[in-house]
Design a protein around this motif. Structure first.
Motif, PDB file in Angstrom:
ATOM      1  N   ARG A   8       6.192 -14.818  19.648  1.00  0.00           N
ATOM      2  CA  ARG A   8       4.817 -14.416  19.417  1.00  0.00           C
ATOM      3  C   ARG A   8       4.186 -15.162  18.265  1.00  0.00           C
ATOM      4  O   ARG A   8       2.981 -15.313  18.215  1.00  0.00           O
ATOM      5  N   GLN A  12       3.515 -20.251  17.976  1.00  0.00           N
ATOM      6  CA  GLN A  12       2.080 -20.313  18.160  1.00  0.00           C
ATOM      7  C   GLN A  12       1.375 -20.970  17.003  1.00  0.00           C
ATOM      8  O   GLN A  12       0.214 -21.321  17.095  1.00  0.00           O
ATOM      9  N   PRO A 152       3.112 -11.784  30.575  1.00  0.00           N
ATOM     10  CA  PRO A 152       2.334 -12.105  29.368  1.00  0.00           C
ATOM     11  C   PRO A 152       1.278 -13.176  29.579  1.00  0.00           C
ATOM     12  O   PRO A 152       0.187 -13.096  29.018  1.00  0.00           O
ATOM     13  N   GLU A 153       1.574 -14.196  30.391  1.00  0.00           N
ATOM     14  CA  GLU A 153       0.608 -15.271  30.586  1.00  0.00           C
ATOM     15  C   GLU A 153      -0.551 -14.862  31.493  1.00  0.00           C
ATOM     16  O   GLU A 153      -1.535 -15.584  31.619  1.00  0.00           O
ATOM     17  N   ARG A 358      -1.572  -9.473  22.283  1.00  0.00           N
ATOM     18  CA  ARG A 358      -1.039 -10.753  21.843  1.00  0.00           C
ATOM     19  C   ARG A 358      -0.931 -10.852  20.326  1.00  0.00           C
ATOM     20  O   ARG A 358      -0.312 -11.768  19.803  1.00  0.00           O
ATOM     21  N   THR A 425      -3.716 -16.080  19.209  1.00  0.00           N
ATOM     22  CA  THR A 425      -3.750 -15.422  20.515  1.00  0.00           C
ATOM     23  C   THR A 425      -3.327 -16.363  21.633  1.00  0.00           C
ATOM     24  O   THR A 425      -3.651 -16.155  22.785  1.00  0.00           O
ATOM     25  N   ALA A 427      -1.257 -18.159  24.549  1.00  0.00           N
ATOM     26  CA  ALA A 427      -0.362 -17.610  25.567  1.00  0.00           C
ATOM     27  C   ALA A 427       1.068 -18.038  25.252  1.00  0.00           C
ATOM     28  O   ALA A 427       1.311 -19.037  24.587  1.00  0.00           O
TER      29      ALA A 427
END
Length: 428
Positions: A8, A12, A152-153, A358, A425, A427
C-alpha cells in the motif's frame, strides 16, 4: 484480499500518477457485492419512498416552515454521524461486519413503524434520527465487506456496481410513492406501510443469504490482541503520510456546501408549478441517472483517477445550483438539474469510499470509512440546516446563488488540498 502495508505504501511512493492507464486483471464481481447490493436496493426502496414525500409532507401536509424542514433534513443528513466511527471500530475489532450491519438495518426497520403514528415536528424528527442512526451503524461495515470482496485494482468499479443496485432501489422508492399519491391523494400513510414492507425484506436477505464471516478474518486469539480503540488512532502516522487527513478536510469542506436534494426539488417545484403528486418523480429522475452512470464513472475513476473524478462530481453539483437559480424554469431546467445531481452522486459516493480504502491500513478499514462518512454526514447536516435558514431570510434563489459561489471557491481549495494526496492513491 487486503494488501500488505508494503504494497500500500512502499511501492506507491515512486508513483506520481494516481492510476495506471489500464488495469491488468480482468474484472470479476464477487457474489457478496451482488447480495449486499440487493439488500441496499430493498432498503433504499424503503427509505427513498419516504424521503420523496417528506418535503411536501412536512411543509404542505403538516404545514411546517422551511426552517423546520431544514432541521429535519439536517437530521436526515447527519444524525448517522453519531455512531459511524464506533460502528466501524466494532466491525474492525470483532471481525464480524455482518452482525454490525444487521443491527443498523434492523434499527432502521423498527424506526419505519413510527411513521405510521407520527404527526408533528418532534415525532418526525425523532423517527428520522432513529432511522439515520441505523444507517450510520450499517454503512461502514457494509462498505468494508464490499472492499474486502472486491479486486483492489477494480475497487471504484466494484463500489459502482453496488451503488448501481442501490440506486435502482433509490429510483423505485419514489416511483412507488408517486403511484400511491396518484391513486390515493394524500396517501402518505400508505407510503409509510410500503416503506416498512421493503425494509423487512432487506433485513431478511441480509440475515439469511449474505455470508457472515469476512474473508481473511483472523482467529479469535489474534483478534484479542488487536489494540483497543483510542481517538488518537484517527491520527496514526499513515493518516498524515498518505493524505487521508487532506481527503477528510476536503470532503468536509465540500459537504458544508452540499444542500439536500429536497431543497433543490422544492425550488424546481415552486418555479415549475407542477402538481404535487409529480414531486416524487424528481427523486426518480436523479436516481435513474445515478443508476446509469454509477458503473461507467466508477470504471473511469479506476482508470483516470479517483480524486479528479471526485472533484468533477462537485463541479456537476455546482452546475446544478447555477441552473436551479437561473431566471428561466420549465421542463428543460428540471431535467438538467436531475441529470447533474445524478452525475454528482455517481462521481462521489462510491468513489470516496474507494479513495479511503486505498489510503487506509487493512486493520483500520471500517473505522476509516466510518470516519469519512461521519465527516460528510455532519457537514451535510450543517448545510441543510443552514440553507433552510438562508431560504427563510433571503429567499430560495438568492440563497442558492450564495451557496453556488461558496462551492466554487471551496472546489479551488479542495483541488489544492488533494493535489498532495493523489500520489498515495495509486492502484496496486
Amino acid at each position: 484480499m487486503y494488501l500488505s502495508m508494503s504494497d500500500r505504501t512502499g511501492g506507491q511512493k515512486d508513483s506520481q500518477a494516481e492510476m495506471p492507464a489500464a488495469a491488468a486483471t480482468a474484472f470479476r464481481l464477487s457474489p457478496v457485492i451482488i447480495w449486499l447490493g440487493i439488500v441496499s436496493m430493498m432498503t433504499d426502496i424503503s427509505s427513498e419512498s419516504v424521503a420523496a414525500i417528506l418535503p411536501l409532507y412536512v411543509t404542505g401536509f403538516l404545514g411546517l416552515s422551511t426552517i423546520a424542514f431544514g432541521i429535519i433534513d439536517g437530521i436526515n443528513q447527519g444524525a448517522s454521524a453519531i455512531v459511524r466511527i464506533a460502528a466501524g471500530w466494532v466491525s474492525d475489532r470483532t471481525g464480524q461486519p455482518k452482525r454490525v450491519a444487521v443491527a443498523g438495518y434492523g434499527l432502521s426497520m423498527v424506526a419505519r413503524v413510527g411513521f405510521l403514528f407520527a404527526g408533528g415536528f418532534w415525532a418526525i424528527a425523532g423517527i428520522v434520527t432513529g432511522d439515520r442512526i441505523g444507517k450510520g451503524i450499517r454503512t461502514a461495515p457494509r462498505d468494508a465487506m464490499i472492499s474486502e470482496a472486491a479486486q483492489p485494482e477494480h475497487l471504484a468499479r466494484s463500489f459502482g456496481v453496488h451503488r448501481m443496485l442501490d440506486s435502482i432501489g433509490a429510483a423505485t422508492g419514489p416511483l412507488l410513492a408517486f403511484l400511491v399519491l396518484v391513486m390515493i391523494p394524500n396517501g402518505f400513510s400508505t407510503v409509510f406501510i410500503v416503506s416498512l414492507a421493503f425494509s423487512v425484506i432487506g433485513v431478511a436477505v441480509l440475515v439469511l443469504i449474505v455470508p457472515g464471516r469476512r474473508r481473511g478474518t483472523v482467529n479469535p486469539d489474534a483478534a484479542a490482541r488487536r489494540p483497543r480503540f483510542r481517538w488518537s488512532q484517527l491520527r496514526w502516522a499513515t493518516v498524515k503520510e498518505q493524505g487521508l487527513s487532506r481527503l477528510l478536510l476536503t470532503a468536509g469542506l465540500l459537504g458544508l456546501l452540499t444542500i439536500g436534494d429536497g431543497f433543490i426539488y422544492l425550488i424546481l417545484h415552486d418555479r415549475g408549478s407542477f402538481a404535487v403528486q409529480w414531486f416524487p418523480l424528481l427523486y426518480v429522475g436523479t436516481n435513474v441517472v445515478f443508476l446509469l452512470f454509477a458503473i461507467p464513472i466508477g470504471k473511469l475513476a479506476d482508470r483516470w483517477g479517483r480524486i479528479p473524478v471526485f472533484l468533477a462530481g462537485h463541479l456537476a453539483l455546482l452546475a446544478c445550483y447555477v441552473l436551479a437559480a437561473m431566471p428561466f424554469g420549465g421542463l428543460g431546467a428540471t431535467l438538467g438539474c436531475l441529470l447533474l445531481l445524478g452525475i454528482f452522486y455517481a462521481a462521489t459516493d462510491g468513489v470516496l469510499a474507494a479513495i479511503v480504502s486505498r489510503l487506509t491500513r487493512a486493520e483500520h478499514l471500517a473505522t476509516a470509512l466510518g470516519t469519512a462518512q461521519t465527516v460528510v454526514a455532519l457537514s451535510r447536516m450543517a448545510a441543510a440546516t443552514g440553507f433552510g435558514v438562508l431560504w427563510f431570510m433571503l429567499g430560495p434563489v438568492t440563497a442558492m446563488v450564495c451557496v453556488a459561489g461558496l462551492l466554487a471557491a471551496a472546489l479551488i481549495v479542495g483541488a489544492a488540498l488533494l493535489g498532495g494526496a493523489r500520489r498515495w492513491t495509486a492502484a496496486p
